[in-house]
Write a protein that holds these residues in place. Structure first.
Motif, PDB file in Angstrom:
ATOM      1  N   UNK A 758       0.814  -1.221   0.000  1.00  0.00           N
ATOM      2  CA  UNK A 758       0.000   0.000   0.000  1.00  0.00           C
ATOM      3  C   UNK A 758       0.846   1.271   0.000  1.00  0.00           C
ATOM      4  N   UNK A 759       1.975   1.214  -0.685  1.00  0.00           N
ATOM      5  CA  UNK A 759       2.922   2.323  -0.653  1.00  0.00           C
ATOM      6  C   UNK A 759       3.136   2.895  -2.044  1.00  0.00           C
ATOM      7  N   UNK A 760       3.700   4.099  -2.062  1.00  0.00           N
ATOM      8  CA  UNK A 760       4.138   4.729  -3.301  1.00  0.00           C
ATOM      9  C   UNK A 760       5.658   4.615  -3.317  1.00  0.00           C
ATOM     10  N   UNK A 761       6.194   3.904  -4.291  1.00  0.00           N
ATOM     11  CA  UNK A 761       7.618   3.560  -4.290  1.00  0.00           C
ATOM     12  C   UNK A 761       8.252   4.070  -5.574  1.00  0.00           C
ATOM     13  N   UNK A 762       9.359   4.800  -5.423  1.00  0.00           N
ATOM     14  CA  UNK A 762      10.041   5.347  -6.584  1.00  0.00           C
ATOM     15  C   UNK A 762      10.914   4.329  -7.285  1.00  0.00           C
TER      16      UNK A 762
END
Length: 814
Positions: A758-762
């Motif tokens: 549930x994360x925003x990962x670069x």
């Protein structure tokens, strides 16, 4: 006829000869004859001879003598070629007749009288020993003509050059080569391994290439020494076919791969040296088939697992296993019965731990003992005196304590003594031992009486020392009197100085100190410093004495701004003066707070960050900036809220003791570096902005870490990485490690076996992690995005209903 017969006899006897006018066209024969028989006074070169046959029809020999002449002439021709090859060698490596250390007989006496030259029955050069003779230059091409060579010794000529194996392949009768410590280069020519080769010692050169499988063409090899070159590739399995090999040394080469299981076929092997070559995997159990093995040296590789029990091989006497940080060298229960052991070194391998193995005291033949980095506990007792043959003793980086026994003086040959990084507190004076050259006593608890006697030792290391004594927490009532003293002994010419919260106290230069009318300003951390004029650079520090404010008060206000109301101006003092369970409120300020080490639970509450964005609710919009904050293993139950800090370390230590930090909350902070340095359990990290989140997967002392029950949620994190090594379930105990609802710019390659959801990962590295319901970072997802997570608070999502990232989901609590 008589004249010809006489000539033949002279040739066979090796006396001076000259052919009649019929041979005058053969100028090579004349020149070589002079060399062989010692009549040369000029420079001779093999490049100027002619081997034209006897002129047809002139001075012909009768058929009966022609055959004999041909045989003799062929033998003499070979001898002459040998002699001129040696002349070329002399000219190429003895510039100006000045370089060689010993050129006795060369170019002046008969060939068999030249220094280092030996001839066989056919007067061919079969032996050449120019070792340690300062040969300078490159081997000449004509040296390849010495095809009768059986023994060649060039060792310790550091300026002697050439592609050695390109020459060796031309010597089919070669049995022994010792050409170590020269400057030979080139590849390992497979043709050099011929049937007669018994010994090949070419260590400490610049030879490259891999070990060829043609090495098996020399089945009689007894000694193969290739260490200190630039040999690459792996150790071929075919090496196991060298059943007669007694000594193998491949150390200090950039090899790779595993030690092949075929090593177990080498049942003649006595000496195996494979240090510093980068081997991986496990030491194969087949090594126990090498029943004649006496010495096994394999330090500074990358072996893992457990070492097979080579100690109990019938003739085993020496082990060097140090520097294999993932390898366990389990000392056998019967170590005290293995009295044939002469050398034992297991430094910086996986620690055995536990009490110091008393069986070691029985190993009376030891000349070298290194049990460093093993985390052994307890004391060393007087039985250390049993080790009468000891020359080197290394016990650094253990947990040993007490006084070191004077009985070590029984080891009269002791020259190196290193007991650094322990907790020894007294060292008797053994400085008078005749052979003692190096003493390392640093990082113990020694005082001046233990340190001063060794100032005359040529290599002496004594500083720093660890704190003297044990820390104390004393609760003192306001207005009372308290006397304190340290564990530093009174000793002649020692100067003492008491320190309070980092500042030197006036009129506090005795071994004890009395605080009268105790107040908040005199609370905090006291310790004493001691110096001695014989060791002017050494400062001994006593263990701290924390004078804490007695009573029921549990909430304290810290503000380093002048003119404000506060219990403490100094955060470090507040940490040391307050009790476990107290709450410290830290005011925002434009001045940096000096942090400290929290021992015992504290609740730290700062004002938060980005306060200028709340103009209607904040009268003070400054953050509480702290340089560092460490939570020790005793700070279980601590909570940290609302601070800005350069460094926040949880359990910042490296040891094998049960020192786990538990049940900590880190929430709503701005942290440049958040690190989990030792074992941690039940840690909550939520709502923070973190530049770098680090795990110490293992320490320099190779102690695996335990990270269990982590909830890391709703954070903005620039980088997730490690220091020391990769993190994985193999390297560390990882259980229930959850990264949920975070913004993460980069997950490094060193991160393994963690769960990200549930994360925003670069960007994510190549580690083996679990990813579920994440989305890729895109600047368009956020308002006013600067592209840098660590600059400002601009990662508010445009879509407030975005189901991923730091502003989504349910805020986790412990």
């Amino acid at each position: 006829m008589k004249k010809i017969i006489s000539l033949i006899i002279f040739l066979i006897a090796g006396s001076a000869f000259a052919f009649t006018q019929s041979l005058q066209n053969n100028s090579y024969t004349v020149s070589a004859a002079r060399i062989v028989n010692g009549n040369t006074s000029m420079t001779v070169s093999s490049s100027s001879f002619s081997t034209s046959p006897i002129a047809s029809g002139e001075q012909s020999l009768s058929p009966g003598f022609q055959s004999l002449y041909n045989a003799i002439n062929s033998a003499s021709l070979a001898t002459e070629i040998d002699s001129l090859a040696l002349v070329d060698l002399y000219n190429a490596t003895n510039s100006g007749d000045t370089t060689w250390n010993n050129a006795s007989g060369w170019l002046t006496d008969p060939l068999d009288q030249w220094q280092g030259v030996g001839l066989n029955a056919e007067r061919r050069v079969n032996f050449l020993d120019l070792s340690n003779n300062n040969l300078t230059g490159a081997l000449p091409e004509s040296f390849k003509n010495l095809d009768a060579l059986q023994q060649l010794y060039f060792y310790i000529n550091p300026n002697l050059e050439g592609e050695l194996f390109d020459f060796l392949r031309n010597f089919p009768a070669l049995e022994r080569v010792s050409a170590h410590d020269c400057n030979f280069t080139g590849l390992i020519n497979p043709e050099a391994f011929q049937i007669n080769l018994v010994e090949l010692r070419v260590h400490n050169n610049a030879i490259s290439d891999s070990i060829p499988i043609e090495i098996t063409n020399s089945p009689n090899l007894d000694d193969l020494t290739l260490n200190g070159n630039n040999i690459t590739g792996s150790i071929p399995a075919e090496i196991g076919q060298l059943r007669k090999l007694r000594s193998l040394d491949l150390s200090a080469n950039p090899l790779e791969g595993n030690l092949p299981t075929e090593i177990g076929l080498m049942d003649s092997l006595k000496f195996l040296y494979i240090e510093q070559i980068g081997l991986t995997g496990e030491v194969p159990p087949e090594i126990l088939n090498c029943m004649n093995l006496q010495e096994f040296w394999f330090s500074e590789n990358n072996f893992s697992g457990s070492l097979p029990d080579v100690f109990n091989l019938p003739n085993f006497r020496a082990l060097q296993a140090g520097g294999n940080v993932n390898l366990l060298v389990d000392l056998p229960d019967n170590i005290g019965d293995l009295t044939q052991l002469e050398f034992l070194s297991i430094w910086n391998t996986r620690p055995n731990g536990g009490a110091f193995p008393e069986g070691v005291y029985n190993l009376t033949n030891l000349y070298g003992l290194d049990l460093s980095e093993q985390f052994f506990t307890g004391t060393i007792d007087e039985r250390i005196g049993n080790l009468v043959n000891l020359e080197q003793l290394y016990l650094r980086n253990n947990l040993l304590e007490g006084a070191f026994p004077i009985e070590i003086m029984s080891a009269s040959g002791l020259h190196t003594f290193d007991i650094s990084s322990n907790n020894f507190d007294f060292m008797p004076d053994i400085s008078g031992m005749a052979n003692l050259q190096s003493v390392n006593l640093i990082q113990n608890r020694f005082q001046f009486e233990s340190l001063i006697p060794y100032l005359g030792i040529s290599e002496y290391f004594f500083m720093p020392q660890r704190i003297i004594g044990n820390s104390q927490d004393i609760e003192v009532s306001i207005g009372s009197t308290q006397e304190i003293s340290s564990a530093i002994n009174e000793f002649e010419n020692v100067d003492y100085q008491w320190i309070l919260n980092g500042d030197s106290l006036a009129n506090a230069s005795a071994s004890s100190f009395t605080i009268e009318n105790f107040t908040t300003s005199t609370s905090g951390r006291y310790f004493m410093q001691a110096t001695h004029p014989d060791l002017p650079e050494l400062i001994l520090n006593s263990a701290p004495i924390n004078l804490k404010i007695a009573g029921g008060k549990t909430n304290w206000y810290i503000d380093n701004r002048s003119g404000t109301i506060a219990d403490f101006r100094d955060l470090s003092q507040a940490i040391n003066a307050t009790k476990s369970g107290d709450t410290l409120y830290i005011a925002g300020s434009n001045q940096l707070y000096t942090g400290g080490i929290i021992e015992g639970a504290r609740i730290i509450i700062g004002p938060g960050y980005f306060l200028e964005e709340n103009p209607n609710t904040q009268f003070n919009t400054q953050a509480a900036e702290i340089d560092f904050l460490d939570l020790s293993n005793s700070a279980d139950g601590s909570e940290v809220y609302g601070i800005s800090t350069q460094t926040l370390r949880l359990n910042n230590q490296s040891s094998s003791a049960p020192d786990t930090l538990k049940n900590v909350i880190v929430a709503g902070n701005r942290v440049k570096s958040l690190s989990f340095t030792d074992k941690n359990i039940n840690i909550t990290v939520r709502g923070n902005i973190i530049n770098e989140l680090q795990f110490a997967s293992t320490s320099v002392q190779n102690v695996n870490r335990s990270y269990n029950g982590f909830t890391i949620s709703n954070n903005i994190i620039d980088t997730v990485n490690t220091f020391f090594d990769v993190i994985s379930t193999e390297k560390s105990s990882l259980d229930n490690m959850i990264f949920d609802f975070n913004n993460i710019r980069y997950i490094s390659d060193s991160i393994n076996d963690l769960s990200f959801s549930n994360s925003i990962i670069g960007e994510q590295g190549i580690g083996t992690n679990t990813f579920e319901n994440n989305i890729d970072y895109d600047e368009g997802l956020f308002t006013n995005s600067s592209g840098d997570f660590t600059v400002d608070n601009d990662y508010t999502p445009i879509n407030s209903d975005l189901p991923q990232g730091a502003f989504a989901g349910t805020i986790h609590t412990n």
